[in-house]
Design a protein around this motif. Sequence first.
Motif, PDB file in Angstrom:
ATOM      1  N   TYR A 101      10.633 137.854 110.820  1.00 37.75           N
ATOM      2  CA  TYR A 101       9.850 137.983 111.967  1.00 37.75           C
ATOM      3  C   TYR A 101       8.837 138.987 112.383  1.00 37.75           C
ATOM      4  O   TYR A 101       7.675 139.069 112.669  1.00 37.75           O
ATOM      5  N   SER A 102       9.385 140.123 111.673  1.00 34.18           N
ATOM      6  CA  SER A 102       8.767 141.316 111.710  1.00 34.18           C
ATOM      7  C   SER A 102       9.503 142.474 110.454  1.00 34.18           C
ATOM      8  O   SER A 102      10.038 141.895 109.993  1.00 34.18           O
ATOM      9  N   ILE A 103       8.803 143.573 110.665  1.00 32.15           N
ATOM     10  CA  ILE A 103       9.318 144.513 109.329  1.00 32.15           C
ATOM     11  C   ILE A 103      10.803 144.816 109.504  1.00 32.15           C
ATOM     12  O   ILE A 103      11.662 145.081 108.608  1.00 32.15           O
ATOM     13  N   ASP A 104      11.486 144.629 110.610  1.00 31.59           N
ATOM     14  CA  ASP A 104      12.845 144.940 110.813  1.00 31.59           C
ATOM     15  C   ASP A 104      13.467 143.982 111.372  1.00 31.59           C
ATOM     16  O   ASP A 104      14.907 144.011 112.005  1.00 31.59           O
ATOM     17  N   GLU A 105      13.167 142.694 111.666  1.00 30.88           N
ATOM     18  CA  GLU A 105      13.923 141.581 112.547  1.00 30.88           C
ATOM     19  C   GLU A 105      13.775 140.200 111.352  1.00 30.88           C
ATOM     20  O   GLU A 105      12.606 139.993 110.886  1.00 30.88           O
ATOM     21  N   ALA A 106      14.629 139.496 111.447  1.00 27.00           N
ATOM     22  CA  ALA A 106      14.621 138.306 110.848  1.00 27.00           C
ATOM     23  C   ALA A 106      15.575 137.143 111.335  1.00 27.00           C
ATOM     24  O   ALA A 106      16.718 137.456 111.870  1.00 27.00           O
ATOM     25  N   PHE A 107      15.246 135.909 111.367  1.00 26.36           N
ATOM     26  CA  PHE A 107      16.173 134.946 112.039  1.00 26.36           C
ATOM     27  C   PHE A 107      16.736 133.993 110.673  1.00 26.36           C
ATOM     28  O   PHE A 107      16.023 133.861 109.467  1.00 26.36           O
ATOM     29  N   LEU A 108      17.869 133.860 110.795  1.00 34.32           N
ATOM     30  CA  LEU A 108      18.500 133.101 109.738  1.00 34.32           C
ATOM     31  C   LEU A 108      19.141 131.537 110.460  1.00 34.32           C
ATOM     32  O   LEU A 108      19.363 131.615 111.637  1.00 34.32           O
ATOM     33  N   LEU A 109      19.146 130.666 109.672  1.00 35.46           N
ATOM     34  CA  LEU A 109      19.599 129.448 109.991  1.00 35.46           C
ATOM     35  C   LEU A 109      21.001 129.291 109.297  1.00 35.46           C
ATOM     36  O   LEU A 109      21.124 129.214 108.263  1.00 35.46           O
ATOM     37  N   LEU A 110      22.045 129.074 110.280  1.00 37.49           N
ATOM     38  CA  LEU A 110      23.404 129.181 109.923  1.00 37.49           C
ATOM     39  C   LEU A 110      23.973 127.608 110.059  1.00 37.49           C
ATOM     40  O   LEU A 110      24.058 127.425 111.403  1.00 37.49           O
ATOM     41  N   LYS A 111      24.447 127.037 109.141  1.00 34.02           N
ATOM     42  CA  LYS A 111      24.662 125.392 109.462  1.00 34.02           C
ATOM     43  C   LYS A 111      26.070 125.237 109.346  1.00 34.02           C
ATOM     44  O   LYS A 111      26.471 124.105 109.523  1.00 34.02           O
ATOM     45  N   ASP A 112      27.160 126.113 108.982  1.00 40.72           N
ATOM     46  CA  ASP A 112      28.519 125.766 108.805  1.00 40.72           C
ATOM     47  C   ASP A 112      29.117 125.766 109.940  1.00 40.72           C
ATOM     48  O   ASP A 112      29.217 126.989 110.555  1.00 40.72           O
ATOM     49  N   THR A 113      29.241 124.591 110.708  1.00 39.49           N
ATOM     50  CA  THR A 113      29.915 124.775 112.011  1.00 39.49           C
ATOM     51  C   THR A 113      31.175 125.222 112.123  1.00 39.49           C
ATOM     52  O   THR A 113      31.897 125.291 113.272  1.00 39.49           O
ATOM     53  N   ASN A 114      32.079 125.128 111.029  1.00 43.79           N
ATOM     54  CA  ASN A 114      33.336 125.706 110.932  1.00 43.79           C
ATOM     55  C   ASN A 114      33.553 127.193 110.786  1.00 43.79           C
ATOM     56  O   ASN A 114      34.652 127.567 110.646  1.00 43.79           O
ATOM     57  N   LYS A 115      32.412 128.110 110.785  1.00 45.74           N
ATOM     58  CA  LYS A 115      32.254 129.259 110.486  1.00 45.74           C
ATOM     59  C   LYS A 115      32.660 130.162 111.830  1.00 45.74           C
ATOM     60  O   LYS A 115      32.484 129.532 112.782  1.00 45.74           O
ATOM     61  N   ASN A 116      33.471 131.184 111.575  1.00 44.45           N
ATOM     62  CA  ASN A 116      33.505 132.112 112.664  1.00 44.45           C
ATOM     63  C   ASN A 116      32.378 132.810 112.562  1.00 44.45           C
ATOM     64  O   ASN A 116      32.332 134.020 111.662  1.00 44.45           O
ATOM     65  N   TYR A 117      31.549 132.552 113.523  1.00 45.15           N
ATOM     66  CA  TYR A 117      30.482 133.399 113.360  1.00 45.15           C
ATOM     67  C   TYR A 117      30.183 134.833 113.771  1.00 45.15           C
ATOM     68  O   TYR A 117      29.548 135.609 113.390  1.00 45.15           O
ATOM     69  N   LYS A 118      31.176 135.258 114.774  1.00 46.75           N
ATOM     70  CA  LYS A 118      31.316 136.667 115.092  1.00 46.75           C
ATOM     71  C   LYS A 118      31.895 137.352 113.722  1.00 46.75           C
ATOM     72  O   LYS A 118      31.181 138.386 113.511  1.00 46.75           O
ATOM     73  N   GLU A 119      32.677 136.715 113.031  1.00 47.70           N
ATOM     74  CA  GLU A 119      33.242 137.668 111.588  1.00 47.70           C
ATOM     75  C   GLU A 119      32.094 137.590 110.549  1.00 47.70           C
ATOM     76  O   GLU A 119      31.886 138.447 109.889  1.00 47.70           O
ATOM     77  N   TYR A 120      31.302 136.392 110.690  1.00 52.48           N
ATOM     78  CA  TYR A 120      30.142 136.248 109.641  1.00 52.48           C
ATOM     79  C   TYR A 120      28.887 137.268 109.949  1.00 52.48           C
ATOM     80  O   TYR A 120      28.542 138.012 109.074  1.00 52.48           O
ATOM     81  N   GLY A 121      28.931 137.440 111.186  1.00 55.84           N
ATOM     82  CA  GLY A 121      27.973 138.520 111.491  1.00 55.84           C
ATOM     83  C   GLY A 121      28.477 139.782 111.362  1.00 55.84           C
ATOM     84  O   GLY A 121      27.727 140.629 110.883  1.00 55.84           O
ATOM     85  N   LYS A 122      29.529 140.148 111.518  1.00 58.55           N
ATOM     86  CA  LYS A 122      30.256 141.281 110.874  1.00 58.55           C
ATOM     87  C   LYS A 122      29.902 141.532 109.532  1.00 58.55           C
ATOM     88  O   LYS A 122      29.729 142.763 108.965  1.00 58.55           O
ATOM     89  N   LYS A 123      30.314 140.548 108.876  1.00 58.07           N
ATOM     90  CA  LYS A 123      29.988 140.499 107.207  1.00 58.07           C
ATOM     91  C   LYS A 123      28.559 140.903 106.765  1.00 58.07           C
ATOM     92  O   LYS A 123      28.445 141.731 105.921  1.00 58.07           O
ATOM     93  N   ILE A 124      27.595 140.132 107.480  1.00 57.28           N
ATOM     94  CA  ILE A 124      26.229 140.683 107.070  1.00 57.28           C
ATOM     95  C   ILE A 124      26.169 142.066 107.512  1.00 57.28           C
ATOM     96  O   ILE A 124      25.421 142.768 106.631  1.00 57.28           O
ATOM     97  N   LYS A 125      26.567 142.404 108.752  1.00 51.79           N
ATOM     98  CA  LYS A 125      26.079 143.900 109.234  1.00 51.79           C
ATOM     99  C   LYS A 125      26.829 144.833 108.076  1.00 51.79           C
ATOM    100  O   LYS A 125      26.050 145.803 107.727  1.00 51.79           O
TER     101      LYS A 125
END
Length: 424
Positions: A101-125
């Motif tokens: 989206y910009s030099i410091d922002e990006a959108f990701l499409l996450l398709k795994d509905t069984n995922k714990n998204y908060k934990e996944y976000g922490k993993k990315i971070k």
Amino acid sequence: MNTMFGLIDCNNFYVSCERVFDPSLRDVPVVILSNNDGCVVALSQEAKELSIKRGTPIFKVKDKIKKYSGKILSSNYALYGEMSERVMNILYKFSPEIEIYSIDEAFLLLKDTNKNYKEYGKKIKKFIKNATGIPVSVGIGTTKTLAKIANHIVKKDRKRRDVFVIDDKKNIDSILKKVNVENIWGIGRQYSKKLIRNEVYTAYKLKNLDLRWVKDNLGGVAGLRLVSELKGISCLPLEEVKSPKKQIVSSRSFGKDISDLSKIEEALGSYISRAAEKLRAQDSLVAVLHVFLYTNRYKDFPQHNEMIGYKLLNPTAYTPDLIKVGKKMIRKIFKKGYSYKKTGVIFSEIINKENRQYNLFFPQRKNDKRKKIMEVYDKINSRWGKETIKSAASGLQKKDWNMKRNFLSRRYTTSWDEILKVKI
């Protein structure tokens, strides 16, 4: 819930890039300056806490920064661009579907509905921090707009630990009641004023507005899509391929006022070269050029500001031809006796090179070598750095018209001469 959207946003990006290579900048106020070291364009959290705002002229806050042992830096675009590329390449490991989206922002499409998204976000971070040193905030939602809101909440509430997820329809309303309309992605200043005049202060109120009113007052279909997004209905898909620019602008203010036509021509030649590179990068040609020349409106001396346009007989992306036309144009508007502050070029009527319409009266070259020349030119500069080779029209000697960057840090990642040296 078939998909979720994640918005990854680098925290205080310009400052964070500088801190990766200079630990002395950590935990102190840091401000990054605009071109010619004029105004603050980026700042650290410590600087924000001193009530320093973006856009503030540096002379107004210079003493305050020094008082608190802060640091002033010029914009180091080479460093920021390279660090951004590192972050974006890492994000592809977490999802192949990504919108930068910009030099410091990006959108990701996450398709795994069984995922714990908060934990996944922490993993990315954690992964980005370990690999690049750049801290990021992660907002996740059922739509791009809700992901943006989640990321905004993260930025404002440090207790969230930089990850926030909006995925429970029951809790969406309580969240939206705390979000002011001016902080909604897609609501500009004018729409924000209109909504507030109509006593719509929060995202929750906007979400529940009459749809006929929304269509009539908030940009038609665009407004309806926004409201649907707030309701958790995805209407804005990822734009994985950026749309070609319909206009390209390349300009800079000079490091000092210039009254010498030859130096102005050099500067314009450099700006046209940059614009032409961007044009070729999106496989486009330009049909219309506008060239402008401005004096310094803040100084008390004779003023002259002018812009002219030129329609090319045959659309092109060939740098020498564009510079030749640009120099003819600048000579028409230049006036002796004036000191100029800024020049630049605007490319408009940009077309895809595959859709060009040839001119019946303009001879077409078979096996045109100019295209191959530009391909080699771009490959060399991409491999070895900008202006490894350049047009002589951009100037061969030291350029005193270059913008001021008196507080520039080293190009740690793009110059062998400035790479960090480790003492053993």
